[in-house]
Structure formats: structure tokens, C-alpha cells
Design an enzyme around this catalytic site. Structure first.
Site, PDB file in Angstrom:
ATOM      1  N   LYS A   1      -9.647 -12.417 -16.033  1.00 43.75           N
ATOM      2  CA  LYS A   1      -9.739 -12.513 -17.497  1.00 43.75           C
ATOM      3  C   LYS A   1      -9.066 -13.777 -18.053  1.00 43.75           C
ATOM      4  CE  LYS A   1     -11.034  -9.976 -21.091  1.00 43.75           C
ATOM      5  NZ  LYS A   1     -12.235  -9.130 -21.113  1.00 43.75           N
TER       6      LYS A   1
ATOM      7  N   SER B   1     -22.048  -9.156 -26.971  1.00 40.00           N
ATOM      8  CA  SER B   1     -21.350  -8.165 -27.790  1.00 40.00           C
ATOM      9  C   SER B   1     -20.363  -8.836 -28.735  1.00 40.00           C
ATOM     10  CB  SER B   1     -20.574  -7.215 -26.881  1.00 40.00           C
ATOM     11  OG  SER B   1     -19.504  -7.920 -26.269  1.00 40.00           O
ATOM     12  N   GLY B   2     -20.080 -10.124 -28.474  1.00 42.46           N
ATOM     13  CA  GLY B   2     -19.046 -10.788 -29.258  1.00 42.46           C
ATOM     14  C   GLY B   2     -17.687 -10.675 -28.583  1.00 42.46           C
ATOM     15  N   GLY B   3     -17.593  -9.904 -27.496  1.00 40.84           N
ATOM     16  CA  GLY B   3     -16.363  -9.816 -26.712  1.00 40.84           C
ATOM     17  C   GLY B   3     -16.172 -11.100 -25.916  1.00 40.84           C
ATOM     18  N   VAL B   4     -14.984 -11.231 -25.326  1.00 44.98           N
ATOM     19  CA  VAL B   4     -14.645 -12.477 -24.634  1.00 44.98           C
ATOM     20  C   VAL B   4     -15.626 -12.768 -23.489  1.00 44.98           C
ATOM     21  CG1 VAL B   4     -12.853 -13.677 -23.319  1.00 44.98           C
ATOM     22  CG2 VAL B   4     -12.212 -12.111 -25.156  1.00 44.98           C
ATOM     23  N   ASP B   5     -15.888 -11.751 -22.648  1.00 49.50           N
ATOM     24  CA  ASP B   5     -16.673 -12.015 -21.440  1.00 49.50           C
ATOM     25  C   ASP B   5     -18.106 -12.447 -21.773  1.00 49.50           C
ATOM     26  OD1 ASP B   5     -14.384 -11.153 -20.275  1.00 49.50           O
ATOM     27  OD2 ASP B   5     -15.151  -9.192 -19.670  1.00 49.50           O
ATOM     28  N   SER B   6     -18.776 -11.695 -22.646  1.00 51.70           N
ATOM     29  CA  SER B   6     -20.169 -12.067 -22.916  1.00 51.70           C
ATOM     30  C   SER B   6     -20.239 -13.375 -23.704  1.00 51.70           C
ATOM     31  CB  SER B   6     -20.931 -10.935 -23.609  1.00 51.70           C
ATOM     32  OG  SER B   6     -20.429 -10.675 -24.891  1.00 51.70           O
ATOM     33  N   SER B   7     -19.237 -13.657 -24.537  1.00 48.77           N
ATOM     34  CA  SER B   7     -19.253 -14.910 -25.298  1.00 48.77           C
ATOM     35  C   SER B   7     -19.084 -16.110 -24.370  1.00 48.77           C
ATOM     36  CB  SER B   7     -18.128 -14.934 -26.336  1.00 48.77           C
ATOM     37  OG  SER B   7     -18.316 -13.900 -27.262  1.00 48.77           O
TER      38      SER B   7
ATOM     39  N   GLU C   1       4.774 -11.069  -6.357  1.00 49.13           N
ATOM     40  CA  GLU C   1       3.700 -11.309  -7.327  1.00 49.13           C
ATOM     41  C   GLU C   1       4.023 -10.787  -8.725  1.00 49.13           C
ATOM     42  OE1 GLU C   1       3.798  -9.217  -4.871  1.00 49.13           O
ATOM     43  OE2 GLU C   1       2.689  -7.360  -5.229  1.00 49.13           O
TER      44      GLU C   1
ATOM     45  N   HIS D   1       8.095  -7.438  -3.886  1.00 48.91           N
ATOM     46  CA  HIS D   1       6.820  -7.892  -4.463  1.00 48.91           C
ATOM     47  C   HIS D   1       6.993  -9.223  -5.197  1.00 48.91           C
ATOM     48  CE1 HIS D   1       4.357  -4.346  -3.634  1.00 48.91           C
ATOM     49  NE2 HIS D   1       5.487  -3.681  -3.717  1.00 48.91           N
TER      50      HIS D   1
ATOM     51  N   CYS E   1       5.419  -6.021   1.373  1.00 48.62           N
ATOM     52  CA  CYS E   1       5.718  -4.586   1.352  1.00 48.62           C
ATOM     53  C   CYS E   1       5.072  -3.888   2.559  1.00 48.62           C
ATOM     54  CB  CYS E   1       5.298  -3.992   0.009  1.00 48.62           C
ATOM     55  SG  CYS E   1       5.971  -2.353  -0.259  1.00 48.62           S
ATOM     56  N   TYR E   2       4.064  -3.027   2.325  1.00 49.61           N
ATOM     57  CA  TYR E   2       3.394  -2.398   3.475  1.00 49.61           C
ATOM     58  C   TYR E   2       2.862  -3.464   4.432  1.00 49.61           C
ATOM     59  CZ  TYR E   2       0.071   0.388   6.195  1.00 49.61           C
ATOM     60  OH  TYR E   2      -0.620   0.992   7.221  1.00 49.61           O
TER      61      TYR E   2
ATOM     62  N   GLY F   1       0.856  -1.186   0.000  1.00 52.45           N
ATOM     63  CA  GLY F   1       0.000   0.000   0.000  1.00 52.45           C
ATOM     64  C   GLY F   1       0.885   1.226   0.000  1.00 52.45           C
TER      65      GLY F   1
END
Ligand code: XMP
Length: 511
Positions: free
Chosen positions: A369, A227-233, A175, A173, A85-86, A58
Site C-alpha cells: 500500500k 471506486s475513487g479509492g487509492v488502489d483503483s485510482s 522488522e 523481530h 524467531c522460529y 511462526g
């Protein structure tokens, strides 16, 4: 994804920019993770019963009055904890160690040494390593019972631990990719310290989501805006698998898709056990956009018209559930998990009050994603759909500088198609690339005649988060082919230019 089905690691957020990355890394290691506010009551944590807790970094100093703190009891629950870190400074400060400014602030990749071979975090790792550091404070004295376990030239205590209490902390970090073997360090925390079994995988996610969808929806209908995007497909694909015959996908074709794209979307979903509705609204959108040149007005008009068309169409399905391809970062950024709002998202958090729908179905709500993509592949979606580059909601309207007309969109579509074809032919891979039709015309010469046509811009960027980017160094040989094909094959373009600007200072889109 309920707690009794998976081991969970809770990532407690203290304002660090990498909280999502930490949670993703944990999942990549086969362990379910969940991001919660650093102020989450201990009682809630006890109910979740995580196998481990990670405290994020943070931007604060533990001595700032307004900085987020925690209580000693967090460290007394018997749950293994990794402070980053923090999070390390907070652990030291809360348990009676000493935190103060470093001699020199460390920013960037810094050589570090893991001094303590017995520290389980470092099992199997090279002791001379490179870590990403970003701090001005550091731990000056470890709390009683702790051992300092790593150092850099300017940070004598770059890691500390108390093996008996299973409390571990690192100043750097682990990650981020720039920390060498960082994911292996996280893996060690999970498997050597928390007792992870690695029971989180994409097949389980599919099974569980299918069960959850069936339980929630019963025999009712579900409507999804596609929409044809990844998420809605991917959302459509999992719903179809869960409740065949009950799903209606509404694809509002606003006429500003790329060449052939509307047909490709139709082909991907038509003929499956769902009701695919394509609303041809091109004329409606174009008439609203006539004469409009200002980018934000274009966006607003398209957004409003989109909602109107979707609502008109979905009126036919009153009494159904509404499905959305909301993903975990949308939920986190809306502040629903941590209380910190980054962006507000349409409908994340619930249906509006005066709705005709009976509930909201969000099967991707817990997924990042890359997990959504993995799920899409596992459900058999085309690779082209699953790895599709981001495409703005307002479509080519924001890549058509100046007025948006059918004629100008067609010029852009044809040029963009050639560009994409040649990038694919050359085997090049960029995170996002597209053509932009400017509203500037310049003089050219073709055959014996003078031409006076548009300048077309090409953009290709390299980015992982789309918040910043570098322009791609496309080989000149590819630009040569693209430019000459476009000027020769697309009527209306007389000149092609390549955009050599990063973000910042430019944005990825031109409008
Ligand atoms: P910028 O242009 O802001 O774009 O650097 C960052 C990323 O967001 C996409 N983008 C949009 N996506 N609606 C969207 O759904 C929009 O209005 C929009 N504008 C930009 C852009 O393509 C890039 O990936």
C-alpha cells in the site's frame, strides 16, 4: 518485476504474522522482495537466484509433528540467510543445534545486548538495545561453526551466526518498530552480507510496469472499475500513462459516497486521455435498499447490484482486458504465494471462465500500500486521493444505521462534511474518522421549540493495520465546535455523541 531486472530477497513464510512487514522493510531498504511458502522447492529458489533469504517466524515449535520444516540443503546453496524467531530455531534445529523451551517465555519489548562486535548484522548499532520478543522455545546450543552473538536476561542465545557460510539468525523481530534499530539491522544484512546494490525504487517500478502493460495489452482496450479509492485510482493513473486512449474507467456512483465525492472523482479523471464513464445508479441502489435495515443484507444487496451495474456497462467493451487494482497483500492473503488463504479476493488469481474479457491486467500486483501511494504521488495524482482514508465498498449505507434513504443519507453527508472540515481546520490527523447516523431519535430544544431528531455518532480511530484500533483522544474544543455546528446547521440531528470504544471489542464501522 522480473528477476533479471532487480536483485531479489525471498522471504520464506513459516506462518509468521509479520511476513509482509519483513518484505516491506526490505523494499524500504531499496531491495526488491518476494514472499514465498516455506515449502518452496530449492529448484524454484535457484531459478529466482535471490541475493538473500529471510526465514520468518511462526507460531510453532520445531518439535511439533505438524510444524513446517526445511531441509539442510537450503543452507548449503551459498545464499546468505537470516532466520527470524522460529526461523532462527529452524536454522539451529536443521543444522544440528539444540532447541528447547526457555526458562521463561519472553513476550513484548525486552532489553537485549549485542555481544559480538564482529557480527556484521550489528555494524554501527548500539550494543545495549531493546527488541521485540515473542517466543517460548529458544536455541539452547548453536550448531557447529556458529557463534552466539546476543543475549537477554532470560535468553542466552538471542542471535547466532556463521560468517563464513553467511548464515545469521535472531530470536527477536527486527522488522517491527518496537525493536530499536531493527531496520538498520535488516539493512546490514542486505548491504553488508548479501551485497545489495539498492536497485529497487519507485521510478524503476513505473518504467517496468509501463513496459509490461504495453506488452500485455498491445492495441486492445482496457476496462477498469474505478471506486475513487487509492488502489483503483493509482491503477487508472498508471494505465493512462502506459496506454493513453485505450482505457475506459467505469465509476459506478451508487449514491452512497460522501458529500461531493462523486464529483471529485469525476474531476480527477475527466479530461485525461481516458474514457471516463460515470454511471448514475443512485435510484437503482436506493430502491433495492428500501426497507432493509440488517447490515449484512445491505452489504449483500449493494455488492450484487454493483456487479450487475458494472457488467451491464462493461458489456459495451467486450473483447477488452479487465484491469484491477489488486495489490500485493491481496495476492499474499489469497494464498497464491504461500498456499495459506487468509481472505479470498474477487478475481485474484484469474478471470472467471465465462468472461467477455480477454485477460486481466493488474499493474499493482507486486506493490504494498505505501508503495502504491508513492507511485500515485509520482504519477501526479492529487494528495487528497493518494492519502484518502479507507472507505467501505457499501459506502455510507453501513454508516446509516437502520433504513437507507436519500433524506437520511443527506443528513449524514452534511454532518460528516462538517466533521471532516473541522478536523482539517484543527490540523488533526487520524487514520480514519467519520460520522454515523443512528436510527435513534431523542428530544431536544431549539429556540422555543421542542425537537425530536436523530442522534449522530462521531468516530475517530488510530490504527496502522485496521485490524485493531484505539479511539482517538480528540480535543474537547474540537468536539465542541463540531457538535454545535452539526446541531445548528444540519436539520434532522438533535444530539451528537463521540464513540470511545476500541477494536476489539468494537469494530471500526458501526455496521
Ligand atoms: P471494521 O469495521 O471491520 O473495519 O473494523 C475495518 C476496516 O475495513 C473497512 N470496511 C470495509 N471495507 N467493504 C470495504 O471495502 C466493507 O464492507 C467494509 N467494512 C469495513 C473499514 O472502513 C475499516 O477501514
Amino acid at each position: 518485476m522480473t528477476k533479471d531486472l532487480n536483485q531479489t530477497v525471498v522471504v520464506l513464510d513459516f506462518g509468521g504474522q509479520y511476513k509482509e512487514l519483513i518484505a516491506r522493510r526490505v523494499r524500504e531498504c531499496g531491495v526488491h522482495s518476494q514472499i514465498l511458502s516455506g515449502a518452496t522447492p530449492l529448484e524454484t529458489l535457484r531459478q529466482i537466484a535471490p541475493i538473500g533469504i529471510i526465514l520468518t517466524g511462526g507460531p510453532h515449535s520445531v518439535y511439533d509433528a505438524s510444524s513446517p520444516h526445511t531441509v539442510k540443503e537450503l543452507f548449503e546453496m551459498g545464499i546468505p540467510i537470516l532466520g527470524i524467531c522460529y526461523g532462527m530455531q529452524l536454522m539451529a534445529y536443521t543444522l544440528g543445534g539444540e532447541v528447547g523451551p526457555c526458562k521463561v517465555s519472553e513476550y513484548g519489548t525486552i532489553s537485549a545486548t549485542y555481544d559480538d562486535k564482529a557480527c556484521a548484522l550489528f555494524d554501527g548499532l548500539e550494543s545495549e538495545t531493546v527488541t521485540l520478543m515473542s517466543h517460548t522455545d529458544c536455541v539452547l546450543r548453536v550448531p557447529d561453526g556458529f557463534i552466539g552473538a546476543a543475549h537477554t536476561a532470560d535468553c542466552p542465545i538471542a542471535a547466532m551466526y556463521n560468517a563464513e557460510r553467511r548464515l545469521y539468525a535472531v530470536q527477536f523481530h527486527p522488522e517491527v518498530e518496537r525493536t530499536r534499530e531493527g531496520t538498520r539491522l535488516i539493512h546490514n544484512f542486505l548491504y553488508r552480507i548479501c551485497g545489495a546494490k539498492g536497485d529497487y525504487n519507485i521510478d524503476d517500478v513505473i518504467d517496468r510496469q509501463i513496459r509490461a502493460i504495453r506488452e500485455q495489452v498491445g492495441d486492445k482496450g482496457v476496462v477498469l472499475g474505478l471506486s475513487g479509492g487509492v488502489d483503483s485510482s493509482v491503477c487508472a493513473a498508471i494505465l493512462e500513462r502506459a496506454i493513453p486512449g485505450q482505457l475506459t474507467c467505469i465509476f459506478v456512483d451508487h449514491g452512497m459516497m460522501r458529500k461531493n465525492e462523486g464529483d471529485e472523482i469525476e474531476r480527477a479523471f475527466k479530461g485525461k486521455s481516458l474514457n471516463f464513464v460515470r454511471v448514475d445508479a443512485e435510484e437503482r441502489f436506493l430502491s433495492k435498499l428500501a426497507g432493509v435495515t440488517e447490515p449484512e443484507r445491505k452489504r449483500k444487496i449493494i455488492g450484487e447490484e454493483f456487479v450487475r451495474v458494472f457488467e451491464e456497462e462493461s458489456d459495451k467493451y467486450a473483447g477488452s482486458f479487465l484491469a484491477q487494482g489488486t495489490i500485493y497483500p491481496d495476492v499474499v492473503e489469497s494464498g497464491l504465494t504461500t498456499g495459506a488463504v487468509i481472505k479470498s479476493h474477487h478475481n485474484v488469481g484469474g478471470l472467471p471462465k465465462d468472461t467477455k474479457f480477454i485477460g486481466l491486467v493488474e499493474p499493482l500486483r507486486y506493490l504494498f500500500k505505501d508503495e502504491v501511494r508513492a507511485l500515485g504521488r509520482r504519477l501526479g495524482l492529487d494528495e487528497a486521493l493518494v492519502s484518502r482514508q479507507p472507505f467501505p465498498g457499501p459506502g455510507l449505507a453501513v454508516r446509516c444505521i437502520g433504513e437507507v434513504t436519500k433524506e437520511r443519507l443527506d443528513i449524514l453527508r452534511d454532518a460528516d462534511y462538517i466533521y471532516r472540515e473541522e478536523i482539517a481546520r484543527a490540523g488533526l490527523k487520524y487514520d480514519q474518522y467519520f460520522a454515523v447516523l443512528t436510527d435513534m431519535r431523542t428530544v431536544g430544544v431549539m429556540g422555543d421549540g421542542r425537537t425530536y431528531n436523530y442522534v449522530l455518532g462521531l468516530r475517530a480511530v488510530i490504527t496502522s493495520d485496521f485490524m485493531t484500533c484505539e479511539y482517538a483522544h480528540i480535543p474537547y474544543s474540537v468536539l465542541d465546535v463540531v457538535s454545535s455546528r452539526i446541531v445548528n446547521e444540519v436539520k434532522g440531528v438533535s444530539r451528537v455523541v463521540y464513540d470511545v470504544t476500541g477494536k476489539p471489542p468494537a469494530t471500526i464501522e458501526w455496521e
